[in-house]
Write an enzyme that holds these catalytic residues in place. Structure first.
Site, short mmCIF file in Angstrom:
data_model
loop_
_atom_site.label_atom_id
_atom_site.label_comp_id
_atom_site.label_asym_id
_atom_site.label_seq_id
_atom_site.Cartn_x
_atom_site.Cartn_y
_atom_site.Cartn_z
CD GLU A 21 -1.80 2.23 8.22
OE1 GLU A 21 -1.52 2.45 7.04
OE2 GLU A 21 -1.85 3.14 9.07
N GLY B 210 -7.69 20.82 18.65
CA GLY B 210 -7.33 22.23 18.66
C GLY B 210 -7.86 22.94 19.90
N GLY B 211 -7.93 24.24 19.82
CA GLY B 211 -8.38 25.01 20.97
C GLY B 211 -9.90 25.16 21.06
CD GLN C 43 -2.84 1.33 2.36
OE1 GLN C 43 -3.40 2.36 2.57
NE2 GLN C 43 -3.05 0.26 3.09
CG ASP D 3 0.55 0.93 4.68
OD1 ASP D 3 1.73 0.90 5.03
OD2 ASP D 3 -0.20 -0.05 4.73
#
Ligand code: CAO
Length: 415
Positions: free
Chosen positions: A139, A247-248, A17, A168
């Site tokens: 993977e 995130g914030g 892959q 992959d």
């Protein structure tokens, strides 16, 4: 219309892959990709997870579009000659063999340089130089070694791998960028170079926000946007954050109407500060606007799970698409949890070529993911993956082999 990589020739020694993802992208961008496989079996994925007996699997077809296939036994002296001719003719050799395999075939960096100093040799390996450099890697090993698994899942559960093939396909993407950069640099230096994308490094690059959090945790001992705050415990390593937003802007996955029977009746809901007023209005909690525990982002942090519980009381009354429609009117960031079935059937993805129907001579029509990178002057058409050795004679003819010589190569077991 021309393609961005028109004229670039890729000797594609990839399999499974990670490498094939890279060369498929280059093919979509216009490169001529010649995939080298062993006669008989070819890329092992041709036969893996087959849904139709004796027909190339979807695993293979979906990773090898727009390529040509030539069969060569790289360990046969005559096969080696063909490969040497290809090395001389091509711009890039891409491989993702186990460490050392290309050298054992006789194609060391020094030998390739002798044959073609302009050649770029691009490799995916599991690990970069260090204690694990000789390991074979798939993977999920990369997901575990690159920091993804330890930071995915819920606090009270084991580490989890994700369905996105960041080890992959993610590393294949990194490698493709490295190749394009090396091609660009060659314009001024006239020389090739080695390009290495290690899967551990690729996964870590995609997990960089977690290394950010590791350092925040080390400094402050706490991360207020994590579900462990304020009642749970933090250890000395970044914990699993469930569905918290990286995130914030706090977010979580919430149930929608039908969740009892539909495993994908959920929505991702983000309580972005600028639309807090609208969130309170939509879910009928306007008293939160002035309440000291809910009025500011900082005040809300210790109450996030309770807040999401209340928002969920509202989302449970709407199906995920209804909820989306209502929330989008107020620019409240949210996203439906789409099943693969829904994605496969989504008309807008068909329209943009992100999901494409392809016809294959043996399997008939199937769906695939087209090029996710859209370029205005270099559109990608998706053409089916090659049958094993479908282009052997064509490529050999381009190298100057006559029909008789091809027949000899065949009887010598070189192709
Ligand atoms: N002619 C002759 N021999 C060939 C050949 C050809 N056309 N193509 C491959 N081979 C040989 C190789 O030379 C190698 O032989 P040696 O071991 O004798 O040197 C042999 O086939 C096996 O190659 P391999 O070790 O790469 O394959 P594997 O199935 O045992 O391992 C994998 C697969 C993926 C674990 C390993 O290739 C690897 O670690 N690759 C790097 C990391 C990677 O890309 N992993 C992700 C794969 S996608 O999930």
């Amino acid at each position: 219309m021309g393609k961005a990589l028109d004229g670039v020739r890729i000797l594609d020694f990839t399999h499974v892959q990670s490498g094939p993802t890279c060369t498929q992208l280059l093919a979509w961008l216009g490169a001529d990709v010649v995939k080298v496989e062993r006669a008989g079996e070819g890329d092992i994925t041709r036969g893996q997870l087959r849904d139709i007996p004796d027909v190339d699997s979807l695993y293979f077809t979906m990773l090898n579009h727009n390529k040509r296939s030539i069969t060569i036994d790289a360990k046969n002296p005559k096969g080696k000659e063909i490969l040497e001719a290809l090395v001389k003719r091509c711009d890039v050799l891409v491989e993702n063999f186990a460490p050392g395999a290309l050298d054992r075939m006789g194609f060391t960096w020094e030998r390739v340089q002798q044959l073609n100093p302009r050649m770029i040799v691009a490799s995916v390996k599991g690990f970069g130089p260090g204690p694990y450099e000789d390991c074979k890697v798939y993977e999920n090993v990369a997901q575990c070694a690159g920091g993804s698994a330890s930071t995915t899942g819920f606090d009270d559960g084991p580490p989890l791998v994700t369905g996105a093939q960041i080890g992959d396909s993610g590393t294949g993407l990194h490698l493709a960028l490295g190749i394009v950069a090396a091609l660009y640099q060659r314009n001024t230096t006239g020389k090739g170079q080695k390009v290495l994308a290690a899967m551990q490094d690729g996964v870590l690059n995609l997990c960089r926000v977690k290394l950010r959090d590791q350092q925040r945790l080390a400094r402050t001992g706490v991360m207020e946007e994590y579900p462990q705050y304020p009642n749970g415990k933090f250890g000395d390593a970044v914990p699993r954050a469930g569905n918290a937003s990286g995130g914030g802007q706090p977010g979580w996955i919430l149930k929608c109407k039908g969740w009892e029977t539909d495993p994908n009746a959920y929505i991702y809901f983000i309580t972005q500060a600028p639309v807090w007023k609208d969130i309170c209005k939509v879910i009928g909690r306007e008293e939160w606007l002035t309440h000291p525990d809910y009025a500011t982002p900082k005040a809300r942090l210790p109450h996030l799970m309770e807040i999401f519980g209340k928002i969920e009381e509202w989302t449970k009354t709407k199906d995920k698409f209804e909820a989306m429609e209502i929330l989008n009117k107020y620019d409240i960031p949210c996203g439906p949890i789409l099943s693969m079935k829904e994605i496969a059937e989504e008309p807008s993805l068909r329209k943009t070529g992100t999901v494409v129907e392809v016809d294959h001579p043996k399997r008939g029509k199937y769906l695939t993911v087209g090029n996710p990178i859209k370029m205005s002057d270099s559109p990608s058409d998706v053409s089916r993956s090659p049958l094993l050795g479908e282009h052997t004679e064509e490529v050999l003819a381009e190298l100057g082999y006559t029909k008789e010589q091809v027949a000899e190569l065949r009887s010598a077991g070189a192709i």
